[in-house]
Design a protein around this motif. Sequence first.
Motif, PDB file in Angstrom:
ATOM      1  N   VAL A  78      20.352  19.905 -59.991  1.00 17.50           N
ATOM      2  CA  VAL A  78      20.086  18.478 -59.766  1.00 17.50           C
ATOM      3  C   VAL A  78      19.564  18.247 -58.355  1.00 17.50           C
ATOM      4  O   VAL A  78      18.823  17.292 -58.107  1.00 17.50           O
ATOM      5  N   GLY A  79      19.893  19.122 -57.425  1.00 14.95           N
ATOM      6  CA  GLY A  79      19.361  19.006 -56.080  1.00 14.95           C
ATOM      7  C   GLY A  79      17.929  19.489 -55.960  1.00 14.95           C
ATOM      8  O   GLY A  79      17.223  19.152 -55.007  1.00 14.95           O
ATOM      9  N   LEU A  80      17.490  20.260 -56.932  1.00 14.28           N
ATOM     10  CA  LEU A  80      16.139  20.820 -56.919  1.00 14.28           C
ATOM     11  C   LEU A  80      15.043  19.761 -56.818  1.00 14.28           C
ATOM     12  O   LEU A  80      14.125  19.915 -56.018  1.00 14.28           O
ATOM     13  N   PRO A  81      15.090  18.665 -57.561  1.00 16.10           N
ATOM     14  CA  PRO A  81      14.000  17.693 -57.467  1.00 16.10           C
ATOM     15  C   PRO A  81      14.039  16.818 -56.217  1.00 16.10           C
ATOM     16  O   PRO A  81      13.086  16.099 -55.949  1.00 16.10           O
ATOM     17  N   ILE A  82      15.090  16.871 -55.442  1.00 15.07           N
ATOM     18  CA  ILE A  82      15.206  15.997 -54.278  1.00 15.07           C
ATOM     19  C   ILE A  82      14.152  16.341 -53.227  1.00 15.07           C
ATOM     20  O   ILE A  82      13.511  15.449 -52.663  1.00 15.07           O
ATOM     21  N   VAL A  83      13.950  17.611 -52.956  1.00 12.86           N
ATOM     22  CA  VAL A  83      12.993  18.024 -51.923  1.00 12.86           C
ATOM     23  C   VAL A  83      11.567  17.591 -52.270  1.00 12.86           C
ATOM     24  O   VAL A  83      10.890  16.989 -51.422  1.00 12.86           O
ATOM     25  N   PRO A  84      11.053  17.848 -53.476  1.00 15.50           N
ATOM     26  CA  PRO A  84       9.691  17.379 -53.781  1.00 15.50           C
ATOM     27  C   PRO A  84       9.565  15.857 -53.730  1.00 15.50           C
ATOM     28  O   PRO A  84       8.533  15.343 -53.293  1.00 15.50           O
ATOM     29  N   ILE A  85      10.595  15.141 -54.147  1.00 14.27           N
ATOM     30  CA  ILE A  85      10.530  13.675 -54.100  1.00 14.27           C
ATOM     31  C   ILE A  85      10.454  13.209 -52.644  1.00 14.27           C
ATOM     32  O   ILE A  85       9.650  12.337 -52.300  1.00 14.27           O
ATOM     33  N   LEU A  86      11.275  13.795 -51.779  1.00 10.89           N
ATOM     34  CA  LEU A  86      11.220  13.436 -50.362  1.00 10.89           C
ATOM     35  C   LEU A  86       9.882  13.834 -49.734  1.00 10.89           C
ATOM     36  O   LEU A  86       9.360  13.123 -48.870  1.00 10.89           O
ATOM     37  N   ALA A  87       9.310  14.964 -50.171  1.00  9.99           N
ATOM     38  CA  ALA A  87       8.006  15.382 -49.655  1.00  9.99           C
ATOM     39  C   ALA A  87       6.915  14.396 -50.060  1.00  9.99           C
ATOM     40  O   ALA A  87       6.015  14.096 -49.273  1.00  9.99           O
ATOM     41  N   VAL A  88       6.994  13.886 -51.281  1.00  7.99           N
ATOM     42  CA  VAL A  88       6.016  12.902 -51.734  1.00  7.99           C
ATOM     43  C   VAL A  88       6.167  11.599 -50.942  1.00  7.99           C
ATOM     44  O   VAL A  88       5.180  10.998 -50.514  1.00  7.99           O
ATOM     45  N   ILE A  89       7.407  11.175 -50.709  1.00  7.72           N
ATOM     46  CA  ILE A  89       7.644   9.916 -50.008  1.00  7.72           C
ATOM     47  C   ILE A  89       7.274  10.012 -48.536  1.00  7.72           C
ATOM     48  O   ILE A  89       6.527   9.170 -48.017  1.00  7.72           O
ATOM     49  N   PHE A  90       7.785  11.012 -47.835  1.00  5.57           N
ATOM     50  CA  PHE A  90       7.638  11.067 -46.385  1.00  5.57           C
ATOM     51  C   PHE A  90       6.376  11.790 -45.911  1.00  5.57           C
ATOM     52  O   PHE A  90       5.809  11.438 -44.884  1.00  5.57           O
ATOM     53  N   PHE A  91       5.951  12.843 -46.626  1.00  6.39           N
ATOM     54  CA  PHE A  91       4.806  13.624 -46.175  1.00  6.39           C
ATOM     55  C   PHE A  91       3.554  13.378 -47.011  1.00  6.39           C
ATOM     56  O   PHE A  91       2.545  14.051 -46.824  1.00  6.39           O
ATOM     57  N   HIS A  92       3.637  12.447 -47.962  1.00  7.80           N
ATOM     58  CA  HIS A  92       2.506  12.084 -48.823  1.00  7.80           C
ATOM     59  C   HIS A  92       1.942  13.297 -49.551  1.00  7.80           C
ATOM     60  O   HIS A  92       0.734  13.448 -49.695  1.00  7.80           O
ATOM     61  N   ASP A  93       2.839  14.159 -49.983  1.00  6.25           N
ATOM     62  CA  ASP A  93       2.466  15.339 -50.754  1.00  6.25           C
ATOM     63  C   ASP A  93       2.023  14.894 -52.145  1.00  6.25           C
ATOM     64  O   ASP A  93       2.492  13.884 -52.663  1.00  6.25           O
TER      65      ASP A  93
END
Length: 145
Positions: A78-93
């Motif tokens: 469940v922690g796995l999707p947190i990093v990509p979501i934060l990357a999309v929000i903060f780093f505009h990935d």
Amino acid sequence: MEMVIYQSFVASCATVVGLFAGGEWKGLKSEMENYEMGKASYIMNLVGSTVTWQAFSIGSMGLIMEVSSIFANAIGAVGLPIVPILAVIFFHDKMYGVKAISMVLAVWGFISYMYQHYQDDGKSKGENLNAQKDSPPDQVQEVDK
């Protein structure tokens, strides 16, 4: 704790051997100097990553020892999707299809795990109530509500 320490030590040794065997150590200075945010940010990034991974390793080991390995795996999933979501929000990935599918599968696995626990809990409460009805009055035990 010893498992985490030995595992980290072996991983560190393998990384250092690979770093020197492949000749990558020669480029470390230029990598640090060419880091967009500066040398201090580069070092803070490395130290932060190290501390975070150690906290994750110790936390996972604690979950395995105190709860179960399956629960530790479910929390990791469940922690796995947190990093990509934060990357999309903060780093505009960019969000690619593979990234989205992996996040959906991780959340689905966690929900399946929780639902299975819900079902098992309902079954065990039902079995406890049936056992309480069938037992003689002098052997009745309280059932958790």
